[in-house]
Design a protein around this motif. Sequence first.
Motif, PDB file in Angstrom:
ATOM      1  N   CYS A  14       0.838  -1.199   0.000  1.00  0.00           N
ATOM      2  CA  CYS A  14       0.000   0.000   0.000  1.00  0.00           C
ATOM      3  C   CYS A  14       0.877   1.254   0.000  1.00  0.00           C
ATOM      4  O   CYS A  14       0.577   2.239  -0.681  1.00  0.00           O
ATOM      5  CB  CYS A  14      -0.926   0.004   1.209  1.00  0.00           C
ATOM      6  N   TYR A  15       1.966   1.212   0.775  1.00  0.00           N
ATOM      7  CA  TYR A  15       2.907   2.338   0.822  1.00  0.00           C
ATOM      8  C   TYR A  15       3.597   2.488  -0.539  1.00  0.00           C
ATOM      9  O   TYR A  15       3.677   3.592  -1.106  1.00  0.00           O
ATOM     10  CB  TYR A  15       3.930   2.069   1.915  1.00  0.00           C
ATOM     11  N   ILE A  16       4.058   1.372  -1.091  1.00  0.00           N
ATOM     12  CA  ILE A  16       4.686   1.395  -2.418  1.00  0.00           C
ATOM     13  C   ILE A  16       3.675   1.850  -3.466  1.00  0.00           C
ATOM     14  O   ILE A  16       3.989   2.655  -4.352  1.00  0.00           O
ATOM     15  CB  ILE A  16       5.253  -0.002  -2.767  1.00  0.00           C
ATOM     16  N   GLY A  17       2.445   1.355  -3.351  1.00  0.00           N
ATOM     17  CA  GLY A  17       1.395   1.723  -4.308  1.00  0.00           C
ATOM     18  C   GLY A  17       1.075   3.205  -4.258  1.00  0.00           C
ATOM     19  O   GLY A  17       0.851   3.840  -5.298  1.00  0.00           O
ATOM     20  N   LYS A  18       1.041   3.771  -3.060  1.00  0.00           N
ATOM     21  CA  LYS A  18       0.782   5.213  -2.927  1.00  0.00           C
ATOM     22  C   LYS A  18       1.888   6.012  -3.603  1.00  0.00           C
ATOM     23  O   LYS A  18       1.630   6.990  -4.306  1.00  0.00           O
ATOM     24  CB  LYS A  18       0.683   5.591  -1.445  1.00  0.00           C
ATOM     25  N   GLN A  19       3.111   5.583  -3.395  1.00  0.00           N
ATOM     26  CA  GLN A  19       4.265   6.252  -4.015  1.00  0.00           C
ATOM     27  C   GLN A  19       4.159   6.200  -5.536  1.00  0.00           C
ATOM     28  O   GLN A  19       4.363   7.205  -6.226  1.00  0.00           O
ATOM     29  CB  GLN A  19       5.559   5.574  -3.539  1.00  0.00           C
ATOM     30  N   ASN A  20       3.819   5.020  -6.060  1.00  0.00           N
ATOM     31  CA  ASN A  20       3.712   4.861  -7.514  1.00  0.00           C
ATOM     32  C   ASN A  20       2.506   5.617  -8.083  1.00  0.00           C
ATOM     33  O   ASN A  20       2.589   6.203  -9.169  1.00  0.00           O
ATOM     34  CB  ASN A  20       3.607   3.375  -7.874  1.00  0.00           C
ATOM     35  N   PHE A  21       1.402   5.578  -7.355  1.00  0.00           N
ATOM     36  CA  PHE A  21       0.204   6.307  -7.791  1.00  0.00           C
ATOM     37  C   PHE A  21       0.522   7.795  -7.917  1.00  0.00           C
ATOM     38  O   PHE A  21       0.187   8.436  -8.928  1.00  0.00           O
ATOM     39  CB  PHE A  21      -0.941   6.090  -6.802  1.00  0.00           C
ATOM     40  N   GLU A  22       1.177   8.356  -6.908  1.00  0.00           N
ATOM     41  CA  GLU A  22       1.486   9.786  -6.931  1.00  0.00           C
ATOM     42  C   GLU A  22       2.470  10.133  -8.039  1.00  0.00           C
ATOM     43  O   GLU A  22       2.384  11.210  -8.645  1.00  0.00           O
ATOM     44  CB  GLU A  22       2.007  10.224  -5.557  1.00  0.00           C
ATOM     45  N   ALA A  23       3.381   9.202  -8.346  1.00  0.00           N
ATOM     46  CA  ALA A  23       4.307   9.423  -9.474  1.00  0.00           C
ATOM     47  C   ALA A  23       3.535   9.405 -10.793  1.00  0.00           C
ATOM     48  O   ALA A  23       3.820  10.196 -11.708  1.00  0.00           O
ATOM     49  CB  ALA A  23       5.386   8.349  -9.481  1.00  0.00           C
ATOM     50  N   GLY A  24       2.548   8.510 -10.900  1.00  0.00           N
ATOM     51  CA  GLY A  24       1.722   8.446 -12.102  1.00  0.00           C
ATOM     52  C   GLY A  24       0.863   9.686 -12.263  1.00  0.00           C
ATOM     53  O   GLY A  24       0.684  10.209 -13.382  1.00  0.00           O
ATOM     54  N   VAL A  25       0.337  10.182 -11.147  1.00  0.00           N
ATOM     55  CA  VAL A  25      -0.509  11.384 -11.167  1.00  0.00           C
ATOM     56  C   VAL A  25       0.279  12.584 -11.695  1.00  0.00           C
ATOM     57  O   VAL A  25      -0.261  13.408 -12.452  1.00  0.00           O
ATOM     58  CB  VAL A  25      -1.064  11.684  -9.754  1.00  0.00           C
ATOM     59  N   LYS A  26       1.543  12.675 -11.332  1.00  0.00           N
ATOM     60  CA  LYS A  26       2.373  13.795 -11.791  1.00  0.00           C
ATOM     61  C   LYS A  26       2.452  13.863 -13.312  1.00  0.00           C
ATOM     62  O   LYS A  26       2.622  14.931 -13.886  1.00  0.00           O
ATOM     63  CB  LYS A  26       3.789  13.683 -11.198  1.00  0.00           C
ATOM     64  N   GLU A  27       2.332  12.697 -13.961  1.00  0.00           N
ATOM     65  CA  GLU A  27       2.426  12.629 -15.422  1.00  0.00           C
ATOM     66  C   GLU A  27       1.050  12.686 -16.093  1.00  0.00           C
ATOM     67  O   GLU A  27       0.949  12.643 -17.313  1.00  0.00           O
ATOM     68  CB  GLU A  27       3.130  11.327 -15.832  1.00  0.00           C
ATOM     69  N   PHE A  28      -0.004  12.773 -15.290  1.00  0.00           N
ATOM     70  CA  PHE A  28      -1.371  12.768 -15.812  1.00  0.00           C
ATOM     71  C   PHE A  28      -1.836  14.194 -16.111  1.00  0.00           C
ATOM     72  O   PHE A  28      -1.757  15.072 -15.249  1.00  0.00           O
ATOM     73  CB  PHE A  28      -2.296  12.084 -14.804  1.00  0.00           C
ATOM     74  N   ALA A  29      -2.309  14.413 -17.335  1.00  0.00           N
ATOM     75  CA  ALA A  29      -2.674  15.767 -17.773  1.00  0.00           C
ATOM     76  C   ALA A  29      -3.771  16.401 -16.915  1.00  0.00           C
ATOM     77  O   ALA A  29      -3.789  17.618 -16.717  1.00  0.00           O
ATOM     78  CB  ALA A  29      -3.114  15.723 -19.238  1.00  0.00           C
ATOM     79  N   GLY A  30      -4.679  15.582 -16.399  1.00  0.00           N
ATOM     80  CA  GLY A  30      -5.799  16.141 -15.629  1.00  0.00           C
ATOM     81  C   GLY A  30      -5.598  16.119 -14.127  1.00  0.00           C
ATOM     82  O   GLY A  30      -6.568  16.128 -13.364  1.00  0.00           O
ATOM     83  N   LYS A  31      -4.346  16.126 -13.704  1.00  0.00           N
ATOM     84  CA  LYS A  31      -4.062  15.970 -12.264  1.00  0.00           C
ATOM     85  C   LYS A  31      -4.685  17.052 -11.388  1.00  0.00           C
ATOM     86  O   LYS A  31      -5.030  16.803 -10.232  1.00  0.00           O
ATOM     87  CB  LYS A  31      -2.552  15.899 -12.021  1.00  0.00           C
ATOM     88  N   ASP A  32      -4.853  18.261 -11.942  1.00  0.00           N
ATOM     89  CA  ASP A  32      -5.388  19.358 -11.132  1.00  0.00           C
ATOM     90  C   ASP A  32      -6.868  19.180 -10.810  1.00  0.00           C
ATOM     91  O   ASP A  32      -7.396  19.849  -9.918  1.00  0.00           O
ATOM     92  CB  ASP A  32      -5.183  20.697 -11.852  1.00  0.00           C
TER      93      ASP A  32
END
Length: 210
Positions: A14-32
């Motif tokens: 879950c900790y690793i997944g949160k880290q990866n999710f947030e890294a993916g969000v940074k690259e997502f155009a609609g993150k805001d």
Amino acid sequence: MRVEIWSDIGCPFCYIGKQNFEAGVKEFAGKDDLEVVYKSFRLDPTAEKEPEGSMAELLAKKYDKSVKEAEIMNSQVADAAKAVGLEFNMDKVVPSNSMDAHRLVKLAEAEGKESEAMNHLYKAYFTDGINVADTESLVRIGTDMGLDADKIREMLASDQYKEHVITDQNEANQLGAQGVPFFVIDRKYGVSGAQPPQAFKEALTKASEE
């Protein structure tokens, strides 16, 4: 777009997944335009508040392995964490009950600090070897985030948020979650496990295009 994340404080992926999710969000155009909601899930609701055994001993018993085999499993998990920039000291982990830690997250959520609370609790659990079922430890973790110590103690001395934690878990079961981490995007798409950042970016992009 709303993303609900079911996880447990004592779940390394879950900790690793949160880290990866947030890294993916940074690259997502609609993150805001993302709304991220953290939901509680307890892998072992019967865990003790003051466990006597180590994480390796607990895993050995759970999976019918030797303690040495469990230590190797823990080492592999620590390597996976290190690969995404996290430090796991699995030999220091206190595998205690996570109910009160989840309740602290709920208290933090009222002040918009739930993501920060998750990070503080994960670090306490996996890096610092802190018992996250211990009241004074939770008070310190909470006050480090700017939460009021008296409010934390008052909450922990009561049943506040316990029903919220249980309801979250029941909801995950109704949605068919087999384990955590479990990510649900707009109640349309589910992503299970600590997927790589690209997988999260792609899932978010797909959901946003519909």
